[in-house]
Write an enzyme that holds these catalytic residues in place. Structure first.
Site, mmCIF file in Angstrom:
data_model
loop_
_atom_site.group_PDB
_atom_site.id
_atom_site.type_symbol
_atom_site.label_atom_id
_atom_site.label_comp_id
_atom_site.label_asym_id
_atom_site.label_seq_id
_atom_site.Cartn_x
_atom_site.Cartn_y
_atom_site.Cartn_z
ATOM 1 N N ASN A 46 -19.121 -22.922 20.605
ATOM 2 C CA ASN A 46 -19.676 -22.852 19.256
ATOM 3 C C ASN A 46 -18.821 -22.533 18.119
ATOM 4 O O ASN A 46 -19.249 -21.866 17.079
ATOM 5 C CB ASN A 46 -20.969 -21.871 19.113
ATOM 6 C CG ASN A 46 -22.039 -22.374 20.189
ATOM 7 O OD1 ASN A 46 -22.241 -23.330 20.364
ATOM 8 N ND2 ASN A 46 -22.594 -21.216 20.791
ATOM 9 N N ARG A 47 -17.419 -22.744 18.393
ATOM 10 C CA ARG A 47 -16.538 -22.495 17.356
ATOM 11 C C ARG A 47 -16.338 -21.037 17.017
ATOM 12 O O ARG A 47 -15.619 -20.552 16.066
ATOM 13 C CB ARG A 47 -16.861 -23.117 16.074
ATOM 14 C CG ARG A 47 -16.879 -24.887 15.782
ATOM 15 C CD ARG A 47 -15.645 -25.129 16.551
ATOM 16 N NE ARG A 47 -15.390 -26.482 16.719
ATOM 17 C CZ ARG A 47 -15.421 -27.302 17.900
ATOM 18 N NH1 ARG A 47 -15.467 -26.751 18.979
ATOM 19 N NH2 ARG A 47 -15.022 -28.610 18.059
ATOM 20 N N LEU A 48 -16.581 -20.174 18.015
ATOM 21 C CA LEU A 48 -16.523 -18.675 17.937
ATOM 22 C C LEU A 48 -15.332 -18.253 18.803
ATOM 23 O O LEU A 48 -15.535 -17.453 19.776
ATOM 24 C CB LEU A 48 -17.815 -17.906 18.255
ATOM 25 C CG LEU A 48 -18.853 -18.020 17.245
ATOM 26 C CD1 LEU A 48 -20.138 -17.143 17.486
ATOM 27 C CD2 LEU A 48 -18.659 -17.824 15.845
#
Ligand SMILES: Cc1cc2nc3c(=O)[nH]c(=O)nc-3n(C[C@H](O)[C@H](O)[C@H](O)COP(=O)(O)O)c2cc1C
Length: 215
Positions: A192-194
């Site tokens: 999730n792009r984290l």
């Protein structure tokens, strides 16, 4: 022409990078990551890195070179000291190295100061290279404009016959740089792009401060 690459999208999930699990010294983490990247496989030249310099024309320039050694002191690569990068480093030794290892979804970015390594070290590495690479280094005025390819091939032929049976010595304009790190950032892709980003920064007392950066 229009080529839309918006659909290139991966969800990164191979590993993680957590403060409580990392060593105090970033060179140890680099060693672990390098080892894991090699073990995991799928990366042709794990030691290929991008070297960025600020050129005499004021522009940054990146190019790929091969990392040949690393120690607690820094990262070593070999090149022609009169090349475009050599001239850039002579004027401004602050440079940036980076690695992208897609097999483990990792990136490392090193800001540091480049210095020429000792003549002894450059001699030793030059000596270890195959003759063809030695001669290639001698005949190529790296980064200079040349008339055509045959100029190079002709020079190589001449040098081959001149040095036949003789020892091929390292030319003074070819050797190593060691990049002594001031900061090293480790990036681990996460879902999730984290993504995880930990940056080590060298302190006045030579310890390293570790900070987490937003992805
Ligand atoms: C995979 C790869 C490895 C390379 N390794 C080196 C190297 O170790 N040393 C080097 O001087 N150039 C190496 N090169 C060539 C450089 O990218 C570059 O063309 C050359 O050093 C001249 O750069 P400059 O004109 O910016 O100084 C390599 C290129 C590639 C694609």
């Amino acid at each position: 022409m229009q080529n839309d690459l918006g659909h290139y999208r991966r969800n990164y999930q191979k590993s993680e990078l957590i403060e409580t699990n990392v060593p105090d010294n970033p060179m140890q983490l680099f060693q672990t990551w390098f080892y894991e990247v090699e073990q995991f496989g799928g990366v042709e030249e794990a030691n290929a890195m991008t070297v960025s310099t600020i050129g005499l024309d004021g522009f940054p320039k990146n190019r790929v070179v091969l990392l040949k050694k690393y120690t607690y002191e820094g990262f070593i690569f070999y090149t022609n000291y009169n090349s475009e990068k050599g001239k850039a480093i002579a004027a401004n030794p602050n440079i940036c190295l980076s690695f992208f290892w897609p097999n483990l979804e990792r990136q490392v970015i090193i800001k540091g100061i480049a210095e020429k390594v000792s003549e002894n070290l450059s001699d030793g590495y030059f000596e270890s290279r195959p003759d063809g690479s030695k001669l290639g280094a001698i005949v190529s005025d790296q980064s200079e404009v040349i008339e055509n390819r045959s100029v190079l091939e002709q020079k190589l032929k001449e040098l081959e016959s001149e040095l036949k049976g003789k020892e091929i010595e390292r030319p003074s304009y070819w050797g190593g740089y060691i990049v002594k790190p001031e900061s090293i950032e480790f990036w681990q892709g996460r879902p999730n792009r984290l993504h995880d980003r930990l940056r080590y920064t060298l302190q006045k007392d030579y310890s390293w401060k570790i900070e987490r950066l937003a992805p």
